[in-house]
Design a protein around this motif. Structure first.
Motif, mmCIF file in Angstrom:
data_model
loop_
_atom_site.group_PDB
_atom_site.id
_atom_site.type_symbol
_atom_site.label_atom_id
_atom_site.label_comp_id
_atom_site.label_asym_id
_atom_site.label_seq_id
_atom_site.Cartn_x
_atom_site.Cartn_y
_atom_site.Cartn_z
ATOM 1 N N GLY A 116 0.808 -1.214 0.000
ATOM 2 C CA GLY A 116 0.000 0.000 0.000
ATOM 3 C C GLY A 116 0.838 1.259 0.000
ATOM 4 O O GLY A 116 0.349 2.335 -0.316
ATOM 5 N N ASN A 128 -3.040 -4.009 2.182
ATOM 6 C CA ASN A 128 -3.416 -3.548 0.852
ATOM 7 C C ASN A 128 -3.822 -4.735 -0.035
ATOM 8 O O ASN A 128 -3.433 -5.879 0.219
ATOM 9 C CB ASN A 128 -2.217 -2.799 0.255
ATOM 10 N N ASN A 144 -7.529 -3.030 2.486
ATOM 11 C CA ASN A 144 -7.611 -1.637 2.082
ATOM 12 C C ASN A 144 -7.592 -1.566 0.551
ATOM 13 O O ASN A 144 -6.546 -1.695 -0.070
ATOM 14 C CB ASN A 144 -6.438 -0.870 2.688
ATOM 15 N N GLU A 147 -4.998 3.744 7.077
ATOM 16 C CA GLU A 147 -5.620 2.554 7.672
ATOM 17 C C GLU A 147 -6.547 2.832 8.852
ATOM 18 O O GLU A 147 -7.605 2.222 8.957
ATOM 19 C CB GLU A 147 -4.568 1.502 8.037
ATOM 20 N N HIS A 155 2.872 2.943 -3.600
ATOM 21 C CA HIS A 155 2.074 1.853 -4.155
ATOM 22 C C HIS A 155 2.560 1.487 -5.557
ATOM 23 O O HIS A 155 1.950 0.684 -6.254
ATOM 24 C CB HIS A 155 0.612 2.311 -4.169
ATOM 25 N N GLU A 171 -8.040 2.649 -3.180
ATOM 26 C CA GLU A 171 -6.889 3.056 -3.994
ATOM 27 C C GLU A 171 -7.095 4.469 -4.541
ATOM 28 O O GLU A 171 -7.382 4.657 -5.720
ATOM 29 C CB GLU A 171 -6.732 2.050 -5.140
ATOM 30 N N ASP A 208 -4.795 -2.173 -7.941
ATOM 31 C CA ASP A 208 -5.792 -2.808 -7.071
ATOM 32 C C ASP A 208 -7.083 -3.020 -7.864
ATOM 33 O O ASP A 208 -7.691 -4.088 -7.816
ATOM 34 C CB ASP A 208 -6.109 -1.922 -5.855
#
Lengths: 164, 506
Positions: free
Chosen positions: B150, B304, B176, B269, B409, B179, B187
């Motif tokens: 992430g 992530n 998570n 988060e 990321h 994005e 993602d």
């Protein structure tokens, strides 16, 4: 432009409170149910009316202020009905690198709306969004439910022409 | 029956893939399979035709091109000298130079076919995990060297070890998938193209730490991904990959999707956890860490999408096989994303250690405008702007940190020479001001003051004094903010001033 004017001020439809009560009651069992409830209200009734807030608060047994706080924190929740077509233009970095700012200026000029505004005839709402995840095919624009890539001002005009 | 593959990925659909699929479906004797995208996004809509030697690609194919291509022999795989024909997809240099582990099935399989999934190696990781003890699964992930994809790069296995050791009758696994960073779309593409991999990864995580419930926090800007994942979860329940008795092991785990509501900060988060609890997405102070007191105060794994989706391949092929890729403490592969003003944008999954220049120039082919590359922003809106002089930097968490940048990321946004870096620096503050949760002052107020200060610098109003003030403000935000939003907004700003100072004059 037609003379037909759709009031954007909230005029709750009759039976709205009943529908909100049903939605909230149906979803209250979910963990962290408030946001799913608000999404469902907006999906079903087009926006989250101020009058919906105490109804939801009552079902979840939380303060009206808590619901109000959540509704106003998240950009997705509209406080008034949107126009018939919603146009959302990505304004994040990747789309900026290929002309998203100029595209937004063009859209504002041609629709007469700023971001977050609905045209006087109620046809169109213009919004800005930060990223649809279409960063290699920008500028990205969502019209209604459909995502479009590589949108030039001319292409946007054509898409909006079809949507009218 | 000729099999033809057309992506159903949102990016491919944004340039006409649905219309292309519709036209091909209308042809007799053709079976159209909708897949994810291979990640060669400049070639979308890309059509693949199955042949005995493999899939032959054509792209970009506009809806109006379909009839002509079919007449020229597109559906007979042996005819390859027609326009838009790319040859065997697996043999394309763009594909051959990659090491696709996390993205192995994306663009290949029907995302919602359980049969396709298992036929291409799916569920092997989960089976292997269930044959081990939870602690052994955790140690396998530790040994693989997998770090949070992430952006923060925290070792995934260490986080799991903490949750495994926490005592509670209820634990959660949260993915998570918010994005929100511009320039990142891996993602989304994974969820749309191979959702079972994420489900399998989360199930393995749950088994490893003793969790029974999982949530995927998926952003509302990704409606296709939401629909695909919800459907995949239903199928996984039917297949026995989720539910009361996962693969007959007696282990129970179920998974739910929660859709975000347009708040960038919910990618942080603790803010995501607040949002999952149905509250405003404000950041929590740490400690306590979510691994011990996370969702509803329970021990929670927060990872992530790509971290979780990499777990199945690690379990299936072993920690050593994964750790054999990469450099230094950045082990395995990373899914880099090329976007912005780039000629060949898309997904490049490769071992850490490849240089930024190789990604932007060799894979990306420079800018789409044809003008020289001036800068690349790496790691999203909170990442640094790097000039071409720094393109020899290897993609490696530590090397980037040492250069005042971050891998994040893995998103890379390319800009050509027309970019005004002062306006990009200003935008970094504007974005922070708009998206700040408001809990801490350095972020909430600092971002607004940052916009004002840059305006004064650009206007030539006490330029030197205001540059010093800007630097001071950046330092304060870096040190004093509660989370990465306020703490990292100075990174793009400072890098822009440092490398592109000439743009900050009138």
């Amino acid at each position: 432009m037609t003379s037909e004017v759709v009031a954007t001020a909230s005029v709750p439809v009759p039976g709205r409170a009943q529908r909100v009560l049903e939605i909230a009651t149906e979803l209250r069992g979910l963990r962290g149910s408030l946001i799913p409830i608000l999404h469902a209200i907006q999906e079903d009734l087009g926006y989250v009316d101020q009058g919906d807030i105490p109804v939801v608060a009552d079902v979840l047994n939380i303060a009206v202020a808590e619901v109000h706080g959540v509704v106003t924190f998240y950009k997705d929740f509209r406080r008034t009905p949107a126009g018939r077509t919603t146009v959302a233009i990505c304004q994040a970095e990747a789309c900026r690198s290929v002309g998203a700012v100029a595209l937004a200026d063009h859209a504002k000029r041609s629709t007469g709306c700023g971001f977050g505004e609905t045209s006087a005839d109620g046809r169109l709402t213009l919004d800005e969004v930060f990223c649809f995840g279409n960063c290699a095919l920008g500028p990205a624009v969502q019209v209604g439910d459909k995502l479009h890539g590589r949108v030039t001002p001319a292409r946007l005009d054509a898409i909006l022409g079809e949507a009218r | 029956m000729t099999k033809v593959y057309v992506p159903t990925d949102a990016a491919a659909r944004s340039v006409g893939a649905d219309e292309v699929a519709e036209r091909i479906t209308a042809i007799a004797g053709v079976e159209v399979v909708r897949t994810g995208s291979r990640g060669m996004l400049w070639l979308e809509p890309m059509v693949e035709v199955e042949t005995p030697e493999g899939r032959v690609g054509y792209g970009p194919v506009a809806p109006e091109d379909v009839d002509g291509l079919v007449a020229a022999g597109m559906l007979r795989g042996e005819v390859r000298d027609i326009g838009a024909c790319l040859g065997l997809v697996e043999e394309l240099p763009w594909m051959k130079r990659q090491q696709r582990l996390t993205f192995a099935r994306v663009g290949v399989v029907d995302p919602l076919s359980a049969g396709d999934y298992t036929a291409h190696g799916g569920i092997a990781g989960l089976r292997r995990a269930l044959s081990l003890t939870p602690a052994e699964v955790v140690e396998t992930v530790v040994d693989s060297g997998l770090r949070g994809r992430g952006g923060a790069g925290f070792p995934t296995g260490i986080k799991w070890r903490t949750v495994l050791g926490a005592q509670s009758d209820l634990k959660f696994v949260c993915c998570n998938a918010d994005e929100g960073d511009s320039g990142t779309f891996a993602d989304r593409m994974l969820i749309e193209g191979d959702p079972f991999t994420l489900i399998e990864g989360m199930t393995i995580a749950a088994y490893a730490v003793g969790a029974t419930e999982g949530y995927v926090y998926l952003r509302s800007e990704y409606p296709d991904a939401v629909a695909t994942l919800k459907e995949a979860i239903e199928i996984a329940r039917v297949e026995g990959w989720l539910g009361a008795d996962v693969l007959g092991s007696g282990f129970t785990f179920d998974l739910h999707v929660r859709v975000g509501a347009g708040a960038y900060i919910c990618g942080e988060e603790t803010s995501m956890l607040e949002s999952l609890e149905g509250k405003r997405g404000t950041v929590r102070a740490k400690p306590p860490i979510p691994a011990l007191e996370g969702l509803f105060g329970r021990p929670t794994v927060v990872n992530n999408v790509l971290s979780l989706a990499t777990v199945p391949t690690i379990l299936a092929h072993g920690a050593e096989a994964y750790a054999a890729y990469g450099v230094g403490r950045s082990l395995g592969t990373s899914v880099f994303q090329l976007g912005g003003n780039v000629a060949r944008g898309g997904i490049v999954e490769t071992a850490f250690g490849i240089t930024l220049g190789e990604l932007v120039n060799d894979f990306g082919g420079g800018t789409s405008s044809g003008r020289p590359v001036r800068a690349a922003q790496v790691g999203g809106p909170l990442g640094a702007y790097l000039p071409v002089e720094q393109f020899d930097l290897p993609m490696d968490y530590e090397a980037f940190a040492a250069a005042g940048a971050m891998v994040g990321h893995g998103g890379i946004v390319v800009f050509d020479e027309t970019v005004d870096m002062a306006s990009m620096a200003r935008f970094a503050f504007e974005f922070c001001a708009a998206e700040s949760c408001g809990k801490c002052t350095p972020c909430r107020v600092g971002a607004v003051r940052g916009v004002e200060t840059i305006d004064r610098i650009v206007a030539g109003d006490d330029r030197q004094k205001n540059l010093v003030l800007l630097d001071d403000l950046c330092e304060l935000m870096t040190d004093g903010s509660l989370c990465a939003m306020g703490g990292l907004t100075p990174m793009p700003v400072r890098s822009a001033v440092r490398h592109f100072g000439e743009d900050f004059t009138t």
